[in-house]
Design a protein around this motif. Structure first.
Motif, mmCIF file in Angstrom:
data_model
loop_
_atom_site.group_PDB
_atom_site.id
_atom_site.type_symbol
_atom_site.label_atom_id
_atom_site.label_comp_id
_atom_site.label_asym_id
_atom_site.label_seq_id
_atom_site.Cartn_x
_atom_site.Cartn_y
_atom_site.Cartn_z
ATOM 1 N N PRO A 17 3.403 4.340 -1.471
ATOM 2 C CA PRO A 17 3.434 5.151 -2.686
ATOM 3 C C PRO A 17 4.428 4.573 -3.687
ATOM 4 N N GLU A 27 0.818 -1.213 0.000
ATOM 5 C CA GLU A 27 0.000 0.000 0.000
ATOM 6 C C GLU A 27 0.855 1.268 0.000
ATOM 7 N N ARG A 65 -0.429 6.114 -4.154
ATOM 8 C CA ARG A 65 -0.743 4.801 -3.590
ATOM 9 C C ARG A 65 -1.759 4.083 -4.462
#
Length: 317
Positions: free
Chosen positions: A41, A39, A316
């Motif tokens: 970036p 999860e 994300r």
């Protein structure tokens, strides 16, 4: 063609590069997935002229501790052979957009060095939907009258500007220097002190140089890419206008002893774009991510948590 990723990719943790990956974009495109939190970036690392994904090997594993990290080989560089595809700046810009769409499937933070920085700027201008933020590491930007590059660099790009001459010069250089010697010469040009490059990262560069020594037409492909870079940079006002229109957070890093893109050019860009964060690496050349990886990591990590926090959220899955 692969579909957008859905699983966390994990580095093997051995200290060496993760396994190679490939995607078919009118031919095979090589990239390296350093993994990271599923999860987190997404940071997409984009190398410069004559470079490759291994240019990021000194910082990518650490970045992947808190971010998803991939590094791509543009067409004509690294392990991505041309196979009839152009190596120009604009063609590689289009390739980068297709890669984000096909492999990642959501906006990314582009981390671009040299020509990769210029391509990242151009892509942000053309496809802002694909870019959440920019980290520009000694990007190739127009050089004004008060910021002149090193005379040797000017001569080198003057040779590239005439393709027939460039091919002859590079072919003769190849007959005199081994692949390893050429790779070390490039590192000396791009750094103030090449001994600062971590030993395991240097070995990755030499291994790739030995592999690419058997690739056909590499000299001609590099000359075409270099000439394209010169022609794009000649459109100074257009590039300056694109940079002014960029609305995503931007971190600009630059070595103050860069022989290829003088620090004066970076200072001019920073002055024209006051919302960008600008950091100078002292006594450092064109590739801070290789020469001073700890300094580079410190500033990238801090930016991601501060000015780049919005970009981190947008990038994300």
């Amino acid at each position: 063609m692969t579909s957008p990723m859905s699983e966390d990719a994990i580095s093997d943790g051995s200290g060496g590069p993760p396994p190679s990956k490939w995607v078919n974009l009118d031919g095979p495109v090589h990239y390296v997935d350093y993994g990271g939190p599923a999860e987190g970036p997404m940071l997409l690392l984009v190398h410069g002229l004559g470079g490759s994904a291994v240019n990021w090997a000194a910082i990518a594993p650490t970045l992947a501790e808190t971010n998803r990290v991939m590094a791509i080989d543009l067409v004509g560089f690294g392990r991505t052979e041309t196979l009839g595809r152009p190596t120009s700046v604009h063609e590689n810009q289009r390739l980068l957009a297709r890669f984000i769409d096909a492999v990642i499937g959501h906006p990314v933070i582009l981390v671009g060095n040299s020509m990769g920085g210029l391509i990242s700027i151009l892509l942000t201008g053309d496809r802002p939907d694909l870019v959440a933020g920019l980290v520009l590491v000694d990007p190739a930007v127009p050089v004004g009258p008060t910021a002149r590059p090193d005379p040797l660099v000017m001569l080198m790009f003057g040779v590239y500007a005439v393709p027939a001459v460039g091919r002859i010069v590079m072919s003769r250089r190849r007959t005199v220097l081994s692949a390893e010697a050429q790779a070390k010469a490039v590192l000396r040009l791009c750094t103030v002190d090449a001994s600062r490059v971590p030993a395991h990262v240097l070995e990755q560069h030499l291994e790739l140089a030995r592999e690419r020594d058997s690739y056909p037409n590499v000299d001609a492909e590099l000359v075409v890419a270099a000439r394209s870079l010169v022609l794009v940079l000649a459109r100074r006002k257009r590039i300056e206008a694109i940079m002014k229109e960029i609305s995503v957070p931007v971190l600009l890093l630059h070595g103050d002893r860069d022989r290829l893109v003088p620090i004066g050019a970076a200072r001019a860009v920073a002055a024209a774009n006051p919302t960008w964060r600008f950091e100078v690496a002292h006594d450092v050349g064109h590739v801070p991510q290789l020469e001073v990886p700890e300094w580079t990591l410190q500033h990238v990590t801090d930016w991601l948590a501060t000015e780049g926090a919005v970009a981190s959220l947008t990038a994300r899955p």
